[in-house]
Design an enzyme around this catalytic site. Structure first.
Site, PDB file in Angstrom:
ATOM      1  N   GLY A   1     -33.629  28.593  27.249  1.00 16.17           N
ATOM      2  CA  GLY A   1     -34.000  27.247  27.593  1.00 16.17           C
ATOM      3  C   GLY A   1     -33.612  26.804  28.867  1.00 16.17           C
TER       4      GLY A   1
ATOM      5  N   ASP B   1     -42.242  31.113  27.851  1.00 16.23           N
ATOM      6  CA  ASP B   1     -42.183  32.426  28.322  1.00 16.23           C
ATOM      7  C   ASP B   1     -42.153  33.430  27.135  1.00 16.23           C
ATOM      8  OD1 ASP B   1     -39.488  32.544  27.325  1.00 16.23           O
ATOM      9  OD2 ASP B   1     -38.769  33.081  29.345  1.00 16.23           O
ATOM     10  N   HIS B   2     -42.246  34.685  27.202  1.00 12.80           N
ATOM     11  CA  HIS B   2     -42.200  35.723  26.520  1.00 12.80           C
ATOM     12  C   HIS B   2     -40.994  35.566  25.236  1.00 12.80           C
ATOM     13  CE1 HIS B   2     -39.596  37.141  29.642  1.00 12.80           C
ATOM     14  NE2 HIS B   2     -39.072  37.876  28.791  1.00 12.80           N
TER      15      HIS B   2
ATOM     16  N   ARG C   1     -30.066  -0.877  28.857  1.00 12.36           N
ATOM     17  CA  ARG C   1     -29.040  -0.525  29.939  1.00 12.36           C
ATOM     18  C   ARG C   1     -29.768   0.834  30.210  1.00 12.36           C
ATOM     19  NH1 ARG C   1     -26.313   0.462  25.249  1.00 12.36           N
ATOM     20  NH2 ARG C   1     -25.441   2.339  24.978  1.00 12.36           N
TER      21      ARG C   1
ATOM     22  N   CYS D   1     -37.572  28.698  26.347  1.00  9.37           N
ATOM     23  CA  CYS D   1     -37.497  30.053  26.742  1.00  9.37           C
ATOM     24  C   CYS D   1     -36.280  30.639  26.077  1.00  9.37           C
ATOM     25  CB  CYS D   1     -37.593  30.099  28.355  1.00  9.37           C
ATOM     26  SG  CYS D   1     -35.968  29.425  28.988  1.00  9.37           S
TER      27      CYS D   1
ATOM     28  N   ARG E   1     -33.796  31.874  21.639  1.00 11.89           N
ATOM     29  CA  ARG E   1     -32.980  33.031  21.066  1.00 11.89           C
ATOM     30  C   ARG E   1     -31.714  32.582  20.549  1.00 11.89           C
ATOM     31  NH1 ARG E   1     -33.969  36.844  26.587  1.00 11.89           N
ATOM     32  NH2 ARG E   1     -35.809  37.749  25.774  1.00 11.89           N
TER      33      ARG E   1
ATOM     34  N   HIS F   1     -31.740   7.398  24.679  1.00 14.70           N
ATOM     35  CA  HIS F   1     -30.817   7.180  25.684  1.00 14.70           C
ATOM     36  C   HIS F   1     -31.461   7.532  27.094  1.00 14.70           C
ATOM     37  CE1 HIS F   1     -26.830   6.553  23.782  1.00 14.70           C
ATOM     38  NE2 HIS F   1     -27.733   5.615  22.969  1.00 14.70           N
ATOM     39  N   ASN F   2     -32.323   8.599  27.142  1.00 15.40           N
ATOM     40  CA  ASN F   2     -32.886   9.241  28.356  1.00 15.40           C
ATOM     41  C   ASN F   2     -34.375   9.057  28.673  1.00 15.40           C
ATOM     42  OD1 ASN F   2     -30.292  11.537  27.496  1.00 15.40           O
ATOM     43  ND2 ASN F   2     -29.911  10.279  29.349  1.00 15.40           N
TER      44      ASN F   2
ATOM     45  N   GLY G   1     -33.697  28.074  32.187  1.00 22.54           N
ATOM     46  CA  GLY G   1     -34.673  28.302  33.165  1.00 22.54           C
ATOM     47  C   GLY G   1     -35.800  27.388  33.118  1.00 22.54           C
TER      48      GLY G   1
ATOM     49  N   ARG H   1     -30.538   3.066  34.185  1.00 24.92           N
ATOM     50  CA  ARG H   1     -30.294   4.299  34.571  1.00 24.92           C
ATOM     51  C   ARG H   1     -31.136   5.482  34.842  1.00 24.92           C
ATOM     52  NH1 ARG H   1     -25.805   3.695  29.873  1.00 24.92           N
ATOM     53  NH2 ARG H   1     -24.501   2.375  30.794  1.00 24.92           N
TER      54      ARG H   1
END
Length: 149
Positions: A75, A15-16, A139, A72, A116, A105-106, A77, A143
């Site tokens: 971060g 965004d801006h 593992r 953003c 900002r 892990h993810n 939103g 998940r």
């Protein structure tokens, strides 16, 4: 090692509040031979992050782009918006170690930065950590398979 896929551009959006950092990181990637697909915004004029997050997420979900890089002000939103998409695992990272863990892990497929609250130099370190960390599988895959609703 890099998670970048040959012939597939990473997607970027902001965004801006994230526009200046997005422009900086886009320049950083391009100076390293990595072309990006920029989903906007294209100025620092006030705008709404969902207008750019949704097309970015759709490009990553479809496989047109990989990975995504979004920002953003905080971060939060843009991460919330991205994560509404079933195929997106957007991770808000403000340190390189968080970026490494989000990937390892993810299997995060979108890096989200709080524009900002971090310097451009730290953003580069976080981005480099994200792009250089493979998913560990094992593992962690079990998940991840439980995330979609």
């Amino acid at each position: 090692m890099s998670i970048l896929k040959n012939g597939i551009k990473p997607a970027m959006c902001s965004d801006h509040a994230g526009y200046e950092l997005k422009s900086f990181l886009e320049g950083y990637l391009e100076s390293n031979g990595i072309a990006v697909e920029d989903f906007g915004t294209n100025s620092a004029e006030s705008c709404d992050y969902p207008d750019f997050a949704h097309p970015c997420a759709q490009a990553v979900e479809s496989g047109k782009c990989y990975p995504g890089i979004a920002m953003c002000g905080s971060g939060n939103g843009i991460a919330m918006t991205l994560n509404k998409h079933q195929g997106i695992r957007a991770a808000l990272c403000w340190t390189p170690e968080l970026a490494r863990l989000a990937r390892a892990h993810n299997d995060a497929n979108v890096l989200v930065l709080p524009a900002r609250f971090i310097t451009p130099e730290l953003a580069v370190e976080i981005l480099d950590a994200f792009l250089s960390t493979p998913f560990e599988g094992g593992r962690h895959q079990r998940r991840i398979d439980k995330i979609p609703v």
